[in-house]
Design a protein around this motif. Structure first.
Motif, PDB file in Angstrom:
ATOM      1  N   GLY A 167       0.691  -1.252  -0.061  1.00 50.69           N
ATOM      2  CA  GLY A 167      -0.159  -0.057  -0.064  1.00 50.69           C
ATOM      3  C   GLY A 167       0.956   1.135  -0.006  1.00 50.69           C
ATOM      4  O   GLY A 167       0.140   2.544  -0.046  1.00 50.69           O
TER       5      GLY A 167
ATOM      6  N   THR B  52      -3.991   3.978  -8.384  1.00 44.31           N
ATOM      7  CA  THR B  52      -4.456   2.732  -8.927  1.00 44.31           C
ATOM      8  C   THR B  52      -3.469   1.589  -9.117  1.00 44.31           C
ATOM      9  O   THR B  52      -2.585   2.166  -9.748  1.00 44.31           O
ATOM     10  CB  THR B  52      -5.854   3.064  -9.879  1.00 44.31           C
TER      11      THR B  52
ATOM     12  N   ASP C 279      -8.781  -0.847 -10.456  1.00 47.10           N
ATOM     13  CA  ASP C 279      -9.195   0.204  -9.775  1.00 47.10           C
ATOM     14  C   ASP C 279      -9.099   0.225  -8.132  1.00 47.10           C
ATOM     15  O   ASP C 279      -9.221   1.198  -7.391  1.00 47.10           O
ATOM     16  CB  ASP C 279     -10.763   0.687  -9.615  1.00 47.10           C
ATOM     17  N   ASP C 280      -8.314  -0.931  -7.733  1.00 44.80           N
ATOM     18  CA  ASP C 280      -7.546  -0.881  -6.463  1.00 44.80           C
ATOM     19  C   ASP C 280      -6.764   0.088  -6.013  1.00 44.80           C
ATOM     20  O   ASP C 280      -5.897   0.608  -7.069  1.00 44.80           O
ATOM     21  CB  ASP C 280      -7.120  -2.395  -6.113  1.00 44.80           C
ATOM     22  N   ARG C 281      -6.465   0.656  -4.920  1.00 51.35           N
ATOM     23  CA  ARG C 281      -5.691   1.543  -4.463  1.00 51.35           C
ATOM     24  C   ARG C 281      -3.932   0.984  -4.489  1.00 51.35           C
ATOM     25  O   ARG C 281      -3.608  -0.063  -4.229  1.00 51.35           O
ATOM     26  CB  ARG C 281      -5.754   2.114  -3.210  1.00 51.35           C
TER      27      ARG C 281
ATOM     28  N   HIS D   2      -5.365  -8.397  -7.969  1.00 53.39           N
ATOM     29  CA  HIS D   2      -6.082  -7.037  -7.649  1.00 53.39           C
ATOM     30  C   HIS D   2      -7.129  -6.569  -8.987  1.00 53.39           C
ATOM     31  O   HIS D   2      -6.636  -7.194 -10.047  1.00 53.39           O
ATOM     32  CB  HIS D   2      -5.049  -5.875  -7.496  1.00 53.39           C
ATOM     33  N   GLU D   3      -7.939  -5.771  -8.539  1.00 53.05           N
ATOM     34  CA  GLU D   3      -8.769  -5.329  -9.681  1.00 53.05           C
ATOM     35  C   GLU D   3      -7.938  -3.783 -10.022  1.00 53.05           C
ATOM     36  O   GLU D   3      -7.303  -3.220  -9.416  1.00 53.05           O
ATOM     37  CB  GLU D   3     -10.118  -4.882  -9.238  1.00 53.05           C
TER      38      GLU D   3
END
Length: 246
Positions: A66, A116, A104-106, A101-102
């Motif tokens: 993150g 993203t 648009d995940d952060r 992950h997608e």
């Protein structure tokens, strides 16, 4: 998530291109390790491969944790990997994060409005394509043609993600130059504070304009191809400005 540009590809297409470009780059590693890389003075093929691998790993860790790694980076353990193994290891770590992950995940990036995973899928597809070209150039083999749609998107990306967010240039003249590739056009005003880029705006009579195909334009913007013929004087300033931003 909203499209980062009107030229952006679907994310599954980026992943297909990324895998293809990685496979081509990986196939050139052993034949270029000791050869100088024309586009990167002072580097040989091994330097370029290790750089690319560490970029992959850095973005994998950015997505996983993150936030971008800082202390103890890069890990000392990467020095024990031979170049080919390091590249494969880091690419595996990267694609594991992409595929879990997608878009648009952060994920932290230097673009405030695009924090993203999708930003990094697009960015590293273009990064890998450019470095695949670099290793083909290093190997003095025939270079694989760039995918036309990906090249158009790459032009847009380098102008909006790199140039428009580059450092101020106190020596900038404020000139404006228009880049045209078929029906597509970008107008760049080289102000001292920042370069201002617009898509497909009307061009006044006498506007300094550079026209060429998508592949030559993208490679020239990245410093991988000579300046196109009949380029206006403002093209020199644009390329100098980009060199400071890349």
């Amino acid at each position: 998530m909203s499209r980062p540009s009107p030229y952006a590809l679907p994310f599954d297409r980026y992943r297909e291109h990324l895998d293809r470009e990685y496979a081509a780059l990986s196939g050139l590693v052993q034949s270029t390790l000791d050869s100088p890389v024309p586009a990167c003075p002072g580097w040989n093929g091994e330097d370029l491969v290790r750089h690319t691998a560490i970029v992959f790993l850095h973005k994998a860790e950015t997505i996983r944790t993150g936030e971008k790694p800082s202390h103890g980076w890069p890990p000392l353990s990467v020095g024990s990997f031979p170049p080919q193994a390091l590249l494969a290891h880091c690419y595996g770590r990267l694609t594991e994060q992409f595929d879990s992950h997608e878009p648009d995940d952060r994920a932290e990036s230097w673009i405030p409005e695009n924090q993203t995973v999708g930003f990094w899928i697009r960015r590293l597809t273009h990064e890998t394509m450019i470095h695949r070209f670099d290793l083909e150039d290093t190997a003095r083999t025939s270079t694989t043609p760039l995918d036309p749609e990906l090249a158009i998107d790459g032009i847009d990306e380098v102008l909006f993600v790199m140039l428009a967010r580059g450092k101020p240039d106190p020596d900038a003249s404020g000139e404006t130059i228009r880049l045209e590739v078929g029906p597509h056009a970008w107008t760049i005003r080289l102000d001292s504070r920042r370069a201002v880029v617009e898509r497909d705006v009307d061009s006044p009579a006498g506007q300094a304009t550079l026209r060429t195909d998508a592949e030559q334009m993208l490679l020239w913007l990245w410093g991988r191809a000579p300046q196109p013929e009949d380029a206006p004087e403002a093209a020199v300033q644009l390329r100098r400005r980009l060199a400071r931003a890349l």
